[in-house]
Design a protein around this motif. Structure first.
Motif, short mmCIF file in Angstrom:
data_model
loop_
_atom_site.label_atom_id
_atom_site.label_comp_id
_atom_site.label_asym_id
_atom_site.label_seq_id
_atom_site.Cartn_x
_atom_site.Cartn_y
_atom_site.Cartn_z
N SER A 39 0.31 -1.42 0.09
CA SER A 39 0.09 0.38 0.08
C SER A 39 0.79 0.97 -0.17
CB SER A 39 -0.86 -0.08 1.59
OG SER A 39 -0.43 -0.06 2.32
N THR A 40 2.40 1.78 -0.53
CA THR A 40 3.15 2.04 -0.12
C THR A 40 3.38 2.64 -1.59
OG1 THR A 40 5.04 1.63 -1.19
CG2 THR A 40 4.46 0.98 1.67
N ASP A 41 4.19 3.42 -1.83
CA ASP A 41 4.08 4.63 -2.87
C ASP A 41 5.42 4.23 -3.68
OD1 ASP A 41 5.71 6.19 -1.18
OD2 ASP A 41 4.87 7.93 -2.02
N SER A 42 6.35 3.24 -2.96
CA SER A 42 7.35 2.28 -3.33
C SER A 42 7.11 0.98 -3.61
CB SER A 42 8.52 2.91 -2.51
OG SER A 42 8.42 4.08 -1.42
N TYR A 43 8.17 0.69 -4.62
CA TYR A 43 9.10 -0.82 -4.78
C TYR A 43 9.06 -1.34 -3.40
CZ TYR A 43 8.17 -0.38 -9.87
OH TYR A 43 7.64 0.16 -10.94
N MET A 44 8.76 -3.26 -2.97
CA MET A 44 9.45 -3.48 -2.73
C MET A 44 10.35 -4.17 -3.18
SD MET A 44 6.02 -3.56 0.30
CE MET A 44 6.46 -4.95 1.17
N LEU A 45 11.37 -5.65 -1.62
CA LEU A 45 12.11 -6.36 -2.76
C LEU A 45 12.05 -7.22 -1.37
CD1 LEU A 45 13.90 -8.28 -4.26
CD2 LEU A 45 15.66 -7.01 -2.82
N MET A 46 11.33 -9.14 -1.86
CA MET A 46 11.45 -9.80 -1.05
C MET A 46 12.92 -10.86 -1.01
SD MET A 46 8.31 -13.00 -0.87
CE MET A 46 6.98 -11.79 0.01
N HIS A 47 13.04 -11.65 0.07
CA HIS A 47 14.70 -11.87 -0.34
C HIS A 47 14.24 -13.29 1.33
CE1 HIS A 47 19.12 -13.09 -0.07
NE2 HIS A 47 19.04 -13.09 1.80
N THR A 48 14.51 -14.05 0.23
CA THR A 48 14.24 -15.42 1.25
C THR A 48 15.98 -16.36 1.34
OG1 THR A 48 13.88 -16.87 -0.90
CG2 THR A 48 12.07 -15.87 -0.19
N HIS A 49 16.73 -16.83 2.63
CA HIS A 49 17.21 -17.40 3.00
C HIS A 49 16.99 -18.59 3.18
CE1 HIS A 49 21.27 -17.28 4.02
NE2 HIS A 49 21.58 -17.59 5.29
N VAL A 50 17.97 -19.72 3.07
CA VAL A 50 17.39 -21.01 4.41
C VAL A 50 18.93 -21.86 4.79
CG1 VAL A 50 17.07 -23.04 4.06
CG2 VAL A 50 15.97 -21.93 2.19
N ALA A 51 19.28 -22.05 5.85
CA ALA A 51 19.81 -22.24 6.49
C ALA A 51 20.22 -23.23 8.00
CB ALA A 51 21.34 -20.96 7.28
N GLU A 52 19.89 -24.68 8.09
CA GLU A 52 20.15 -24.90 9.35
C GLU A 52 18.93 -25.05 9.77
OE1 GLU A 52 22.61 -22.81 11.96
OE2 GLU A 52 24.43 -23.47 10.72
N GLY A 53 18.01 -25.66 8.85
CA GLY A 53 16.76 -25.98 9.15
C GLY A 53 15.79 -24.99 9.34
N MET A 54 16.17 -23.32 9.04
CA MET A 54 15.25 -22.50 9.00
C MET A 54 15.43 -21.67 8.12
SD MET A 54 14.79 -22.16 12.65
CE MET A 54 14.24 -19.89 12.74
N LEU A 55 14.08 -20.47 8.13
CA LEU A 55 14.11 -20.06 6.56
C LEU A 55 13.65 -19.09 7.48
CD1 LEU A 55 12.54 -19.85 3.52
CD2 LEU A 55 10.13 -20.74 4.31
N TYR A 56 14.27 -18.05 6.49
CA TYR A 56 13.39 -16.67 6.74
C TYR A 56 14.07 -15.71 5.55
CZ TYR A 56 17.37 -17.87 10.63
OH TYR A 56 17.99 -18.09 11.50
N VAL A 57 11.97 -15.14 5.83
CA VAL A 57 12.20 -13.79 4.47
C VAL A 57 11.83 -12.43 4.95
CG1 VAL A 57 10.09 -13.54 2.99
CG2 VAL A 57 10.14 -15.94 3.46
N ASN A 58 12.72 -11.77 4.20
CA ASN A 58 12.67 -10.43 4.69
C ASN A 58 12.68 -10.03 3.48
OD1 ASN A 58 14.59 -10.37 6.56
ND2 ASN A 58 15.55 -11.76 5.65
N LEU A 59 11.88 -8.76 3.86
CA LEU A 59 11.13 -7.83 3.12
C LEU A 59 11.75 -6.21 2.73
CD1 LEU A 59 6.86 -8.00 3.87
CD2 LEU A 59 8.47 -9.05 1.90
N TYR A 60 12.33 -5.62 1.85
CA TYR A 60 13.08 -4.30 2.14
C TYR A 60 11.92 -3.66 1.03
CZ TYR A 60 17.22 -6.87 3.42
OH TYR A 60 17.82 -7.92 4.18
N GLY A 61 11.99 -2.56 1.97
CA GLY A 61 11.31 -0.94 1.16
C GLY A 61 11.21 0.49 1.66
#
Length: 596
Positions: A457-479
């Motif tokens: 809902s912002t006026d900027s783009y957003m970027l999604m970055h995923t990372h898998v390590a040692e049985g963990m999943l991370y999803v980061n949002l940048y914007g």
């Protein structure tokens, strides 16, 4: 004198009572004198009926038009006409007519005409008649140019025709009206012929070549002349041009499809800003309309080669202008653990996360997990494992993908952005409580209909970055930096129910007598997970409640055939009362009775 006047007036009233037409009155040639108004109306209606059915006839050469009264926007007002007739003589005049003889009084018809409608009809007739003057056609024969088939134009004089029709209606004159037309001469005469021939000869001195990058297309003189036309420039000089519509069709077939779509850059977070991991590429769209003026300039100047006109289409994500995306920094992170998942499930989590990595969400765009991750199929790298579908444990593709949708849900949750679609699993899944996450913090997907969605809902783009390590999943949002504070409230749990009885399911692939647990008992419950989003001023921006209704779920075992061939198959325990119809991921070797 006064007594005589009163006497004459009384006599007039007696001889001609109210409601009658005076003597000697005619309307449009019809005698209505001394008639009751209603009788006069009937007679007048019959008098104009034939005319009204075919009011006027228009003629031009061999063409004829017979408009209706409605098409002409005309209508007779007989009531008003008879009112005029009733008062066409005073009482004194009526007595004088009776005493000294009748004199004729003509009363005109009342006619209402919609001038705009009449003019529109005349314009439609003019459209049938009018034509522009035909300039000479150019033909190439035996190396020479000839000009032929010049033709005068026609233009209808519309204003006089409108007036003639109006007068015919007033006069009830159905005589044919001859349409007056003016002839217009072509803009060329004999004095231009030699100049034109010379210009055409120069223009057809050789093929015309159109270039684009490493391609070229040649148009021979005998094809060029097919599209040539004559005109005059701003200086009134004779000019050669092209019949654009015909030439566009020819160029479209000659040049064919050369357009290419723009390619977005792929981007990643570089620590302080976004960086391009692959460059963007501009798109190309041919411009045939813009190419024709270049062709006209070429034949006027004697040039034999031109460049194709085209438009450059910039990609939305331009590697040369990444600052336009306005991605300022990290917004939120989602985490989830999948410790002790079987290899197929762990593999599928990595595949789905890989497809999401680098996803760019434009401003105002609704993110769809199913669209972003794409089809879940073996062709796209997913492996088969056990899933539960419609209360039955069966082999299926993509077990573990809900781990990824759940983690994206958590990232979107803590970004504070609007979440527009989220579905809980039908049953508690133990994986989603690993790492001290509260119950009910999950998001199920089931292609193609069950999805997870949130809105940038912002006026900027957003970027999604995923990372898998040692049985963990991370999803980061940048914007953009929204300045939001997001609070996860204490979940509300109610209406707990106990698990149903154990269930055994025959699996012919297992060895006789082999027994394998694929699901662990879980209670049923209703869970509400609150979220409060506040801005920098402490004002509440968004208050959400994510509801889950988890069904009770029993132990389930896959069993091989009975060692005794005559023995019956293991008896199944009764199924839960409300089958979900969803696919729920399962782990066949999970400790701690966790299921997925």
């Amino acid at each position: 004198f006064l007594l005589a006047t009163i006497g004459f007036a009384a006599l007039g009233r007696e001889l001609h009572p109210d409601g009658t037409i005076p003597s000697g009155v005619y309307v449009a040639g019809a005698f209505v004198g001394e008639m009751e108004v209603d009788d006069a109306h009937e007679k007048l209606s019959q008098h104009v009926a034939e005319f009204s059915s075919n009011p006027v006839t228009l003629q031009f050469r061999d063409s004829t038009w017979n408009p209706t009264m409605a098409e002409l926007g005309a209508e007779f007002d007989l009531r008003q006409t008879l009112d005029d007739a009733s008062f066409s003589q005073s009482r004194m005049e009526r007595v004088q007519v009776r005493l000294f003889g009748e004199s004729r009084t003509d009363v005109p018809l009342r006619l209402r005409v919609d001038e705009a409608q009449l003019e529109r009809y005349v314009a439609s007739v003019a459209d049938d008649i009018d034509r522009p003057p035909e300039i000479p056609e150019l033909t190439l024969s035996d190396g020479g140019v000839t000009l032929s088939n010049a033709q005068t134009g026609l233009e209808t004089r519309q204003a006089p025709l409108v007036e003639e029709i109006r007068q015919a209606l007033f006069d009830l004159d159905s005589s044919a009206i001859q349409i007056d037309v003016v002839e217009t001469e072509p803009d060329f005469d004999d004095s231009d012929v030699e100049l034109i021939k010379e210009m055409v000869h120069d223009a057809l001195g050789g093929p015309l070549v159109i270039r684009f990058e490493d391609q070229s297309w040649s148009i021979e003189p005998d094809r060029i002349v097919e599209f040539l036309t004559l005109g005059r420039g701003e200086d009134d000089e004779v000019r050669l041009g092209f019949r654009e519509d015909d030439l566009i069709l020819y160029l479209d077939e000659l040049i064919g499809h050369i357009d290419r779509a723009p390619q977005n850059a792929t981007i990643a977070w570089g620590g302080e800003s976004v960086v391009a991991t692959s460059p963007s590429q501009n798109g190309i769209q041919r411009d045939l309309h813009g190419t024709i003026p270049r062709m006209e300039e070429a034949i006027a100047s004697g040039e034999r080669e031109i460049d194709l006109a085209y438009d450059v289409i910039r990609p939305n994500i331009d590697s040369e202008n990444l600052h336009e995306l306005r991605i300022d920094g990290w917004m939120a992170q989602g985490q989830s653990a999948f410790w002790n998942s079987d290899p197929a499930r762990a593999h599928n989590i990595g595949v789905a996360a890989g497809y999401l990595d680098g996803t760019v969400i434009p401003p105002g765009h609704e993110f769809s997990f199913n669209q972003a991750v794409g089809e879940i199929s073996p062709e796209r790298g997913y492996q088969e494992g056990y899933v539960i579908q419609a209360e039955e444990t069966v082999p299926g593709v993509g077990g573990g993908v809900c781990q990824v949708s759940t983690t994206v849900f958590r990232a979107a949750f803590f970004s504070g952005l609007p979440i527009t679609e989220r579905h809980p699993h039908a049953y508690l899944v133990g994986f989603y409580e690993l790492g001290d996450w509260p119950v009910g913090f999950d998001a199920a997907i089931f292609q193609p209909h069950t999805d997870f969605r949130f809105v940038n809902s912002t006026d900027s783009y957003m970027l999604m970055h995923t990372h898998v390590a040692e049985g963990m999943l991370y999803v980061n949002l940048y914007g953009p930096d929204l300045g939001y504070s997001v609070e996860l409230g204490e979940p509300t749990v109610q209406n707990r129910t106990d698990p149903p009885p154990d269930m055994e399911i025959l699996d012919e692939s297992l060895a006789p007598g082999q027994r394998r647990q694929v699901e662990f008992a879980k209670p049923g419950m209703e869970v509400t997970l609150p979220r409060t989003v506040t801005n920098q001023n402490g004002e509440i921006v968004r208050q959400d409640y994510f509801y889950s209704n988890f069904q009770a779920w029993g132990n389930r075992f896959l069993v091989g055939p009975s060692p005794d061939v005559d023995a019956e198959s293991p008896e199944e325990a009764p199924a839960p009362e409300a089958p979900s119809g969803e696919i729920i991921e399962v782990d066949v070797d999970e400790p701690d009775e966790s299921t997925d």
